[in-house]
Design a protein around this motif. Structure first.
Motif, PDB file in Angstrom:
ATOM      1  N   GLU A  51       0.827  -1.202   0.000  1.00  0.00           N
ATOM      2  CA  GLU A  51       0.000   0.000   0.000  1.00  0.00           C
ATOM      3  C   GLU A  51       0.868   1.262   0.000  1.00  0.00           C
ATOM      4  OE1 GLU A  51      -3.822  -1.987   2.325  1.00  0.00           O
ATOM      5  OE2 GLU A  51      -2.206  -1.033   3.468  1.00  0.00           O
ATOM      6  N   ALA A  52       1.997   1.213   0.687  1.00  0.00           N
ATOM      7  CA  ALA A  52       2.908   2.358   0.692  1.00  0.00           C
ATOM      8  C   ALA A  52       3.477   2.610  -0.698  1.00  0.00           C
ATOM      9  CB  ALA A  52       4.034   2.128   1.700  1.00  0.00           C
ATOM     10  N   VAL A  53       3.821   1.545  -1.435  1.00  0.00           N
ATOM     11  CA  VAL A  53       4.318   1.709  -2.804  1.00  0.00           C
ATOM     12  C   VAL A  53       3.234   2.328  -3.685  1.00  0.00           C
ATOM     13  CG1 VAL A  53       5.122   0.488  -4.861  1.00  0.00           C
ATOM     14  CG2 VAL A  53       6.007  -0.154  -2.612  1.00  0.00           C
ATOM     15  N   ALA A  54       1.995   1.830  -3.535  1.00  0.00           N
ATOM     16  CA  ALA A  54       0.888   2.389  -4.313  1.00  0.00           C
ATOM     17  C   ALA A  54       0.699   3.872  -3.997  1.00  0.00           C
ATOM     18  CB  ALA A  54      -0.394   1.614  -4.032  1.00  0.00           C
ATOM     19  N   ASP A  55       0.741   4.220  -2.714  1.00  0.00           N
ATOM     20  CA  ASP A  55       0.590   5.628  -2.321  1.00  0.00           C
ATOM     21  C   ASP A  55       1.718   6.485  -2.898  1.00  0.00           C
ATOM     22  OD1 ASP A  55      -1.629   4.890  -0.878  1.00  0.00           O
ATOM     23  OD2 ASP A  55      -0.621   4.903   1.070  1.00  0.00           O
ATOM     24  N   ALA A  56       2.955   5.983  -2.799  1.00  0.00           N
ATOM     25  CA  ALA A  56       4.108   6.738  -3.297  1.00  0.00           C
ATOM     26  C   ALA A  56       4.016   6.954  -4.803  1.00  0.00           C
ATOM     27  CB  ALA A  56       5.397   5.999  -2.949  1.00  0.00           C
ATOM     28  N   ALA A  57       3.549   5.930  -5.535  1.00  0.00           N
ATOM     29  CA  ALA A  57       3.435   6.054  -6.988  1.00  0.00           C
ATOM     30  C   ALA A  57       2.429   7.122  -7.376  1.00  0.00           C
ATOM     31  CB  ALA A  57       3.044   4.706  -7.596  1.00  0.00           C
ATOM     32  N   GLU A  58       1.391   7.276  -6.601  1.00  0.00           N
ATOM     33  CA  GLU A  58       0.401   8.312  -6.880  1.00  0.00           C
ATOM     34  C   GLU A  58       0.864   9.689  -6.412  1.00  0.00           C
ATOM     35  OE1 GLU A  58      -3.934   6.102  -6.896  1.00  0.00           O
ATOM     36  OE2 GLU A  58      -3.147   6.831  -4.977  1.00  0.00           O
ATOM     37  N   ARG A  59       1.500   9.722  -5.245  1.00  0.00           N
ATOM     38  CA  ARG A  59       1.856  11.002  -4.638  1.00  0.00           C
ATOM     39  C   ARG A  59       3.052  11.656  -5.326  1.00  0.00           C
ATOM     40  NH1 ARG A  59       2.424  11.538   1.846  1.00  0.00           N
ATOM     41  NH2 ARG A  59       0.349  10.601   1.602  1.00  0.00           N
TER      42      ARG A  59
END
Length: 443
Positions: A51-59
């Motif tokens: 989930e952190a990777v997904a968040d970082a990719a969006e942010r």
């Protein structure tokens, strides 16, 4: 996730040495923005980290996440906030806090290490020791960012064809587990150069790495280059190790058990589920969906694979049909009979200046043209570097212009991609030729 201060005084996007290979600490520029590669320990990833990777990719980037052929993840399309991205990933436990230790974390395991019913030994404890050795030994930080080690526990689900600078493979001798090893080759191709008892595995890795650094010239960054000027037997004899090298060891070959990496997978207790993003590319929604199912119906863990796919271990069998339905709805592949599951493609000209074609889009078009006789794995490469495939696929389409490819079929007697079977082909022509190649079904 809070942005906590880091110990390093240096800018976070500066590596201790230059390299074209991306890492956590080194954002490499590409046509579609920066690339950050997150090297996972043996491919392991928690749901929270996913989930952190997904968040970082969006942010901090354009929302594009890729599963790599070394069981890692990378984020593409990164903007200017390099330091914030790296800090975010570090706070999620996705890399070492010392930049020098990140480059060398290149250790590949089976996606079902410790869980595969066919395993000879559980490689995870030794893997943790090897990673600590690589991260915490300053001398080994001189190794190339591409220098790679494989630890094979004898699992059925194992990538045996990727070449590694050093590989270790479990075998049984006199009723006990040993570790055979090879250099600049793969477990499938061999040869085995010697063996040590299981408990001496870390000593073997240390000795080989020290030997490599002692013998390598400044222009030799990989084991294969050292062995071009020094016979493998000479290198092995220079190691300060008590090796077993009798015919039982030197004549041993790693057995291969054909097994799919998609769908229901056997593990020693229960079942796992293998899923793949089409052409190795994940959206944040896909990664969050896999993480949620792993948390709710599994044990909260995920594993990346060298087939650019993911495994959800310990998944409750009662919920697997529902999990498959939800993951398929997100666009993930859950069975190996889907045409896109047979295709590999590099980034293509939308993200790479060296590519001569939009290989991702062309692969999707080709998927609709592939018949049942086509090879089990077809690789579309935008240039001769072959970034998307670590070993030669049964069939390779090498771009020569937008929408035009040369077709090669793997042949052990022909170097490179293999035997040229068609030149300057359209996708329709390539699909027709591939449908005739029934003798190349196995990867």
């Amino acid at each position: 996730m809070p942005d906590t201060p880091l110990k390093q005084a240096q800018p976070l996007d500066i590596s201790p040495r230059p390299s074209a290979c991306p890492g956590l600490w080194r954002i490499v520029a590409a046509r579609d923005g920066g690339i950050c590669r997150v090297k996972l320990p043996g491919g392991a990833l928690s749901a929270a980290q996913a989930e952190a990777v997904a968040d970082a990719a969006e942010r901090y980037a354009g929302g594009v996440i890729e599963a790599t052929n070394r069981a890692n993840l990378q984020i593409r399309g990164i903007g200017n906030e390099h330091a914030a991205l790296v800090r975010y990933l570090l706070d999620a436990g996705l890399g070492p806090r010392e930049a020098a230790g990140d480059d060398v974390r290149n250790l590949m395991l089976s996606p079902l290490a410790g869980l595969d019913p066919q395993r000879v030994l559980d490689t995870r404890p030794l893997a943790a020791q090897i990673l600590a050795l690589l991260e915490n030994t300053p001398a080994f930080h001189q190794l190339s960012a591409k220098f790679a080690v494989q630890l094979d526990g004898g699992e059925a689900l194992a990538m045996l064809d990727h070449p590694h600078d050093l590989w270790l493979s479990a075998l049984t001798l006199d009723g006990e587990p040993w570790l055979g090893f090879g250099l600049a080759s793969s477990p499938a191709a061999g040869p085995v150069l010697g063996a040590v008892r299981q408990e001496r595995g870390l000593d073997l890795v240390r000795a080989v790495l020290e030997g490599f650094l002692a013998h390598a010239r400044a222009d030799q960054s990989r084991m294969r280059q050292v062995l071009e000027s020094m016979p493998a037997d000479t290198f092995v004899q220079s190691l300060a190790l008590d090796l077993r090298r009798d015919p039982a060891v030197l004549g041993w070959r790693r057995a291969r058990t054909p097994v799919s990496w998609l769908g229901r997978l056997a593990q020693s207790s229960g079942r796992a589920l293998g899923v793949a993003p089409p052409l190795g590319r994940l959206t944040p929604a896909m990664l969050r969906g896999v993480a949620r199912i792993a948390r709710e119906w599994g044990d909260g863990s995920l594993r990346l694979t060298p087939w650019q796919s993911l495994v959800l271990p310990h998944l409750d069998e009662a919920w697997q049909p529902a999990a498959v339905a939800e993951l398929a709805a997100l666009g993930l592949l859950c069975a190996d009979d889907q045409p896109l599951a047979r295709l590999i493609a590099c980034t293509g000209d939308s993200g790479c200046a060296k590519a001569l074609a939009d290989t991702k889009a062309d692969a999707r078009a080709l998927a609709a043209l592939l018949g049942p006789g086509a090879p089990a794995s077809v690789h579309l490469s935008g240039c001769p570097r072959s970034c998307a495939a670590a070993h030669v696929a049964p069939a390779t389409l090498l771009a020569r212009a937008p929408g035009r490819y040369d077709l090669y079929l793997r042949d052990p007697h022909v170097p490179g991609f293999g035997l040229l079977r068609g030149s300057d082909l359209t996708l329709k022509d390539a699909g027709a030729l591939l449908a005739l190649q029934t003798e190349h079904l196995d990867d």
